[in-house]
Design a protein around this motif. Structure first.
Motif, PDB file in Angstrom:
ATOM      1  N   THR B  18       0.847  -1.185   0.000  1.00 32.24           N
ATOM      2  CA  THR B  18       0.000   0.000   0.000  1.00 32.24           C
ATOM      3  C   THR B  18       0.882   1.234   0.000  1.00 32.24           C
ATOM      4  OG1 THR B  18      -0.078  -0.146   2.406  1.00 32.24           O
ATOM      5  CG2 THR B  18      -1.943  -1.052   1.182  1.00 32.24           C
ATOM      6  N   SER B  63      -9.377   0.530   0.575  1.00 30.31           N
ATOM      7  CA  SER B  63      -9.419   1.243  -0.696  1.00 30.31           C
ATOM      8  C   SER B  63     -10.867   1.473  -1.127  1.00 30.31           C
ATOM      9  CB  SER B  63      -8.670   0.416  -1.747  1.00 30.31           C
ATOM     10  OG  SER B  63      -8.477   1.169  -2.898  1.00 30.31           O
ATOM     11  N   VAL B  80      -9.686   6.564  -7.427  1.00 31.79           N
ATOM     12  CA  VAL B  80      -9.398   5.415  -6.579  1.00 31.79           C
ATOM     13  C   VAL B  80      -8.670   5.970  -5.367  1.00 31.79           C
ATOM     14  CG1 VAL B  80      -8.147   3.246  -6.352  1.00 31.79           C
ATOM     15  CG2 VAL B  80      -9.287   3.811  -8.498  1.00 31.79           C
ATOM     16  N   ARG B  82      -7.023   6.230  -1.438  1.00 36.72           N
ATOM     17  CA  ARG B  82      -6.141   5.516  -0.521  1.00 36.72           C
ATOM     18  C   ARG B  82      -6.294   6.099   0.875  1.00 36.72           C
ATOM     19  NH1 ARG B  82      -1.081   4.733  -2.352  1.00 36.72           N
ATOM     20  NH2 ARG B  82      -0.767   4.271  -4.546  1.00 36.72           N
ATOM     21  N   ASP B  85      -7.214   9.913   2.142  1.00 37.52           N
ATOM     22  CA  ASP B  85      -8.054  10.694   1.235  1.00 37.52           C
ATOM     23  C   ASP B  85      -9.425  10.933   1.853  1.00 37.52           C
ATOM     24  OD1 ASP B  85      -6.221  11.002  -0.828  1.00 37.52           O
ATOM     25  OD2 ASP B  85      -6.756   9.087  -1.744  1.00 37.52           O
ATOM     26  N   THR B 101     -16.507   0.488  -1.805  1.00 34.39           N
ATOM     27  CA  THR B 101     -15.227  -0.035  -1.337  1.00 34.39           C
ATOM     28  C   THR B 101     -14.669  -1.048  -2.331  1.00 34.39           C
ATOM     29  OG1 THR B 101     -16.353  -1.790  -0.117  1.00 34.39           O
ATOM     30  CG2 THR B 101     -15.829   0.214   1.100  1.00 34.39           C
ATOM     31  N   THR B 103     -11.949  -2.935  -1.077  1.00 38.65           N
ATOM     32  CA  THR B 103     -11.509  -3.907  -0.072  1.00 38.65           C
ATOM     33  C   THR B 103     -12.404  -3.678   1.144  1.00 38.65           C
ATOM     34  OG1 THR B 103     -10.035  -2.326   0.981  1.00 38.65           O
ATOM     35  CG2 THR B 103      -9.118  -3.639  -0.823  1.00 38.65           C
ATOM     36  N   ALA B 105     -12.883  -1.925   4.478  1.00 33.24           N
ATOM     37  CA  ALA B 105     -12.284  -0.615   4.738  1.00 33.24           C
ATOM     38  C   ALA B 105     -12.764  -0.032   6.054  1.00 33.24           C
ATOM     39  CB  ALA B 105     -12.630   0.346   3.605  1.00 33.24           C
ATOM     40  N   LEU B 159       0.796   2.458  -8.251  1.00 35.28           N
ATOM     41  CA  LEU B 159       0.670   1.607  -7.072  1.00 35.28           C
ATOM     42  C   LEU B 159       2.025   1.371  -6.409  1.00 35.28           C
ATOM     43  CD1 LEU B 159      -1.875  -0.964  -8.518  1.00 35.28           C
ATOM     44  CD2 LEU B 159      -2.333   0.921  -6.955  1.00 35.28           C
ATOM     45  N   HIS B 184      -6.368  -5.121  -6.084  1.00 34.75           N
ATOM     46  CA  HIS B 184      -7.652  -4.967  -5.398  1.00 34.75           C
ATOM     47  C   HIS B 184      -8.733  -4.456  -6.332  1.00 34.75           C
ATOM     48  CE1 HIS B 184      -5.857  -5.902  -1.612  1.00 34.75           C
ATOM     49  NE2 HIS B 184      -5.020  -4.893  -1.664  1.00 34.75           N
TER      50      HIS B 184
END
Lengths: 237, 237
Positions: B18, B63, B80, B82, B85, B101, B103, B105, B159, B184
């Motif tokens: 990440t 994410s 997208v 992270r 944010d 989402t 993932t 989160a 990434l 992801h």
DNA sequence: CGAAACCTTGACTTAGGTCAACAAAAGTGG
DNA sequence: CCACTTTTGTTGACCTAAGTCAAGGTTTCG
């Protein structure tokens, strides 16, 4: 033939043709915070991508575009700003875009250090940035998912106050529903904004003309014959 | 074969994979301002485009993607996100995007009315919004001007912490310069983010594999064999 | 008036989309 | 744990929207 804004073409402000400001410039003008008003000519560069970010700018009058270049010369115009919009905030010590006027413009400039201090200014910034963000989101849809015709139609519709884009209020009513536009952009600038080539923009405009949706009075002066039917071509209805 | 994040696939946090948060969540977390932490499952919708905007959200862990739909079903993923944010600010009373989402989160939520009041929060917002704006500008270049290969290469490079994108620091040095990624995202989500089709994304990935630039361990688990050579394919060098 | 910048149009090419078949994972329920 | 369905990903054949290249036509401006 004669347009509503009597006066020297390319100079006199055409009130009907410029959209309503999104932020309210008069109330939040930087002058209250120690900013100074600066006049720029058409196609003047305010700052370059990569330059150290020193000031925050508020567009008071006229039009400004922000663009980025790839090393091989490809250009993307990322924002076309209107009165009330702010720019120059980079989030780092370098500007992420080049800022260039599309018309002669009046711009309020304020030192970034000033901005840090003022709470009132921060509040204004949040509001303006949020609005610009929404516009960027919509532009991402245009660039990622729309056809050439839809892009051009969306672009034109955005120049009609309260139509196209975010706050579209639909057909104002029956009546003729026509509208005069001044683009203030060359075909190249439009192409670089819409992610197309100059030829494709030209072809789409010619096609809209042929189909009677618009009338092209001068290259950057377009009459929408029926706002509604153009709106149908944006991909959003 | 074995990845650095030993543990259940699809669950255990993989710290190396990440990126470093852009805003500093710990210092600016909403908890100080009366926000509450909420847990979401994978592919949970946080809010829909058009819903009334009630809260401001800060992604703490995991994410999230923001997307917009056209009436005919075309989708564009516009951001997208992270950790660090923020999202949910619409600039009007309706959300301009759907937030979902990618993932499971953890998200800090705070009432928008709270946001109005706090000067400290406004300051944080300005900083976060400015950063997200810069990312949107760069994404506009990708959508408007880059080829399919350049888009996928740029996507993968983003990434890799401190590489690709805004603050690319170039080759860290000699050495092998490889890197493991977890995307992801499904091919459909990637395609909708990059303004491509699922087939084109698949073909480009296969091609990169064939050329030895990447190794595909699982569909969403990719090893970059040489970060540098992928970076050369982004169109930015 | 002449040069330069800008725009339009046509002929041709191509990158990426579409359609379709199949392969590989990932759930699901017995 | 294993059929079975569903979802997701890959690949090929073909098509088309938009790009490229090139020639001319218009505007604009000194």
């Amino acid at each position: 033939m004669a347009y509503f804004d009597a006066g020297t073409p390319g100079q006199g402000a055409a009130p009907r043709m410029t959209g309503a400001p999104i932020c309210t410039p008069s109330k939040t003008s930087f002058s209250e915070f120690g900013g100074k008003a600066v006049q720029y000519d058409t196609h003047a560069v305010i700052y370059y991508e990569g330059d150290p970010a020193k000031r925050l700018y508020e567009l008071v009058k006229g039009s400004v575009m922000l663009y980025k270049l790839l090393p091989d010369g490809r250009r993307q115009v990322v924002e076309v700003l209107r009165p009330g919009d702010i720019f120059g905030l980079a989030g780092s010590d370098e500007n992420d875009c080049t800022a260039e006027t599309l018309t002669n413009a009046e711009i309020q400039e304020i030192d970034l250090k000033q901005v840090e201090r003022s709470d009132a200014l921060q509040r204004t910034l949040t509001r303006c940035l949020t609005n610009q963000m929404r516009v960027l989101h919509e532009h991402a849809v245009l660039l990622g998912r729309k056809s050439a015709v839809e892009r051009v139609a969306s672009f034109l519709m955005h120049l009609v106050p309260d139509r196209g884009g975010v706050g579209c209020i639909g057909p104002i009513d029956d009546s003729d529903d026509g509208f005069d536009l001044r683009l203030h952009m060359t075909r190249q600038e439009i192409a670089d904004y819409l992610g197309l080539t100059i030829e494709t923009v030209s072809r789409v405009v010619s096609d809209l003309k042929r189909r009677g949706v618009i009338r092209v009075d001068r290259a950057d002066q377009i009459h929408l014959n029926k706002v509604c039917s153009l709106c149908q071509m944006t991909g959003m209805h």
